[in-house]
Design an enzyme around this catalytic site. Sequence first.
Site, mmCIF file in Angstrom:
data_model
loop_
_atom_site.group_PDB
_atom_site.id
_atom_site.type_symbol
_atom_site.label_atom_id
_atom_site.label_comp_id
_atom_site.label_asym_id
_atom_site.label_seq_id
_atom_site.Cartn_x
_atom_site.Cartn_y
_atom_site.Cartn_z
ATOM 1 N N ARG A 1 -44.708 -13.694 5.257
ATOM 2 C CA ARG A 1 -43.474 -13.299 4.576
ATOM 3 C C ARG A 1 -43.738 -12.110 3.665
ATOM 4 O O ARG A 1 -44.827 -11.962 3.110
ATOM 5 C CB ARG A 1 -42.941 -14.466 3.732
ATOM 6 N N ARG B 1 -43.995 -12.888 -8.431
ATOM 7 C CA ARG B 1 -43.341 -14.202 -8.436
ATOM 8 C C ARG B 1 -43.972 -15.120 -9.473
ATOM 9 O O ARG B 1 -43.271 -15.848 -10.185
ATOM 10 C CB ARG B 1 -43.426 -14.832 -7.047
ATOM 11 N N ARG C 1 -35.316 -24.112 -13.640
ATOM 12 C CA ARG C 1 -36.270 -23.012 -13.614
ATOM 13 C C ARG C 1 -36.330 -22.264 -14.945
ATOM 14 O O ARG C 1 -37.200 -21.403 -15.116
ATOM 15 C CB ARG C 1 -35.906 -22.019 -12.506
ATOM 16 N N LYS D 1 -45.976 -28.380 -5.068
ATOM 17 C CA LYS D 1 -44.956 -29.314 -5.564
ATOM 18 C C LYS D 1 -43.988 -29.755 -4.467
ATOM 19 O O LYS D 1 -43.566 -30.914 -4.454
ATOM 20 C CB LYS D 1 -44.199 -28.724 -6.747
ATOM 21 N N ARG E 1 -50.766 -17.296 3.229
ATOM 22 C CA ARG E 1 -49.850 -18.158 3.973
ATOM 23 C C ARG E 1 -49.306 -17.462 5.226
ATOM 24 O O ARG E 1 -48.924 -16.306 5.199
ATOM 25 C CB ARG E 1 -48.678 -18.582 3.068
#
Length: 228
Positions: A169, A180, A97, A18, A136
Amino acid sequence: MAGDDRVVIIIGPQGSGKGTQAAIVAPQLGLVHISVGDLFREVMAGDSELGKILAGYVNRGELVPDDLTIRMLFERLDQIKAQQPTLRGALLDGFPRNQAQAEALDRALSERGDRLVAVAHLVVPYDVLLQRLSGRLICKGCGTTYHATLNPPKNPPFCDVCGNELYQRSDDTPEAVERRLKIYYDQTEPVLARYAKVGLVIDIDGNRPIDDVTEELLTALRPRLEAR
């Protein structure tokens, strides 16, 4: 105070793309791309009173009050529109959110005389999200993002752009990613039901090449922005 600005929300779980899509489509639609996460970091990096207040919440591990977040969102929109008055409104990325934030945003839009015209929902299968997020890699120097399998650097573990070392990360490990995503499905997905009831949600298949997703977003959103 603005009036009759068009607002689009882009919603999707982490890894749905997004942020990438928002940055691409916003200028093509005449909208200000406002990423809440980026906005927070920018305000806190400054020396303003607002930045100090915001940093206080973040440093204490507390949620930033919804009214403060919305105030910053619209201050940024008004600031940019003052410089570029032909812009139509805002594309919100990372807000709302949860249900409380959606209610607060609705009130703010009503008070301003602005209008929410669409909620673009990027749909990506859960296993694809896990693959995207857990692989990632980020450059310690310039921040360029790679993926261990989908977009690997030419000379791992070093950045193609600046040569600095890449890292993962702590919240991109498989276990952290699952936590998450659970928060997203528990708190953010119900917001979609709220907007679907009034016909604002547009489902977009996000499990395709970036250009294909962009094209569908533009095709779906343009009529919503042009309708009176």
